[in-house]
Design an enzyme around this catalytic site. Structure first.
Site, PDB file in Angstrom:
ATOM      1  N   MET A 123     -14.015  -2.421  42.912  1.00 34.52           N
ATOM      2  CA  MET A 123     -14.423  -1.712  44.134  1.00 34.52           C
ATOM      3  C   MET A 123     -14.981  -0.341  43.763  1.00 34.52           C
ATOM      4  O   MET A 123     -15.038   0.565  44.600  1.00 34.52           O
ATOM      5  CB  MET A 123     -13.239  -1.589  45.100  1.00 34.52           C
ATOM      6  N   HIS A 132     -10.628  -0.041  34.632  1.00 32.61           N
ATOM      7  CA  HIS A 132     -11.781  -0.917  34.839  1.00 32.61           C
ATOM      8  C   HIS A 132     -12.587  -1.055  33.545  1.00 32.61           C
ATOM      9  O   HIS A 132     -13.041  -2.146  33.196  1.00 32.61           O
ATOM     10  CB  HIS A 132     -12.729  -0.323  35.899  1.00 32.61           C
TER      11      HIS A 132
HETATM   12  O1  PAF Z   1      -8.806  -5.255  42.495  1.00 29.09           O
HETATM   13  C1  PAF Z   1      -9.802  -4.885  43.150  1.00 29.09           C
HETATM   14  O2  PAF Z   1     -10.405  -3.866  42.852  1.00 29.09           O
HETATM   15  C2  PAF Z   1     -10.264  -5.737  44.317  1.00 29.09           C
HETATM   16  O3  PAF Z   1      -9.183  -6.297  44.998  1.00 29.09           O
HETATM   17  C3  PAF Z   1     -11.282  -6.814  43.926  1.00 29.09           C
HETATM   18  C4  PAF Z   1     -10.684  -7.839  42.987  1.00 29.09           C
HETATM   19  C5  PAF Z   1     -12.489  -6.163  43.259  1.00 29.09           C
HETATM   20  C6  PAF Z   1     -11.768  -7.562  45.167  1.00 29.09           C
HETATM   21  O4  PAF Z   1     -12.381  -6.697  46.071  1.00 29.09           O
END
Ligand code: PAF
Length: 278
Positions: free
Chosen positions: A9, A16
């Site tokens: 997101m 990430h």
């Molecule tokens: O973990 C996240 O950031 C969100 O839940 C995802 C997997 C990108 C789905 O919107």
């Protein structure tokens, strides 16, 4: 030609980026989605204020050699008139996050399904901190015959042990210090497990104690088996301790995979539990 998908997101942090690096190392092509998904937020949650840092995110992804970034608008992702949902059933769909955040897991399931259809990945990478999400997506990928291998990647923590999360940005300095109670409690549980303790009550009590002492508002502290997420009374390796707690108006979650994750390193934490005297 293998394709790796890292769904995010945005507001990318080192957690990430660790998923992206792993995808880059394992796949020929890497796609990262950046989409603040409205269907996974409840009406009183932080959809409107969720941090959005697209330019910085794209430049970080470029530096990591990502092949494609996918950042659709909400309208493109969910054109008006859509009638299809994905509903998660069973214990995974009816416990913990599903109870605390009604509709959340179904919203994640819908967007992940759409991302799988859009990117057709061979592998998709998710952080272990969002344990119920990981377990749910793993099962969804199998149930829908997607052929996608869901890869659960270790939680990345800050130097104070707090799991990296885009929502940490909401915490002021005092709240941030109190958030350290979460990894401190998990570290105490990990030490007890390492010393041979297997009883859920004994493993969970230091976690609860740490959160209560720091004045966190506990949503749940649970010990579950890793696939179906049913509660266990006697823990085995791979069982997970799950924590959800609120500080001010910020809800944080964290996970420890017993016998898999290192005890979080915690500055100034009650590590006396580690002497095995549980
Ligand atoms: O973990 C996240 O950031 C969100 O839940 C995802 C997997 C990108 C789905 O919107």
């Amino acid at each position: 030609m293998s394709v790796g998908l890292v769904p995010t997101m945005g507001a990318l942090h080192e957690g990430h980026l660790s998923l992206v690096r792993r995808a880059r190392a394992e796949c020929d092509r890497v796609v990262v989605s950046i989409f603040v998904n409205p269907t996974q937020f409840g009406p009183t949650e932080d959809y409107a204020t969720y941090p959005r840092t697209l330019d910085a995110d794209l430049s970080a992804l470029e530096q990591l050699g990502v092949d494609a970034a996918f950042s659709p608008s909400a309208e493109a992702m969910y054109p008006p008139g859509g009638i299809t949902s994905v509903h998660i059933q069973g214990t995974l769909g009816g416990s913990l996050e599903a109870v605390s955040r009604p509709g959340h897991l179904d919203g994640v399931a819908l967007v992940v399904t759409k991302l799988f259809v859009a990117a057709r990945p061979d592998r998709a990478y998710f952080g272990a901190k969002d344990a119920q999400q990981c377990a749910m997506v793993t099962r969804l990928a199998a149930d829908l015959d997607t052929g996608v291998a869901v890869i659960e990647c270790p939680t990345v923590r800050d130097s104070d042990g707090v799991a990296l999360s885009s929502r940490n940005a909401y915490l002021d300095a005092g709240q941030r210090a109190r958030a350290g109670a979460i990894p401190a409690g998990l570290a105490a549980a990990a030490c007890r497990f390492g010393a041979g303790q297997r009883a859920a009550l004994e493993l969970l009590s230091p976690v609860r104690a740490a959160l209560e002492t720091a004045g966190l508002d506990i949503d749940y502290v649970a010990l579950v088996e890793p696939d179906g997420f049913t509660d266990v009374e006697i823990a085995g390796p791979g069982c997970k301790i799950l924590v959800a707690a609120t500080i001010g108006s910020t809800r944080l979650i964290d996970t420890l995979r017993l016998g898999v994750d290192e005890a979080p390193l915690v500055c100034g934490a009650p590590q006396q539990e580690c002497n095995g005297s549980s």
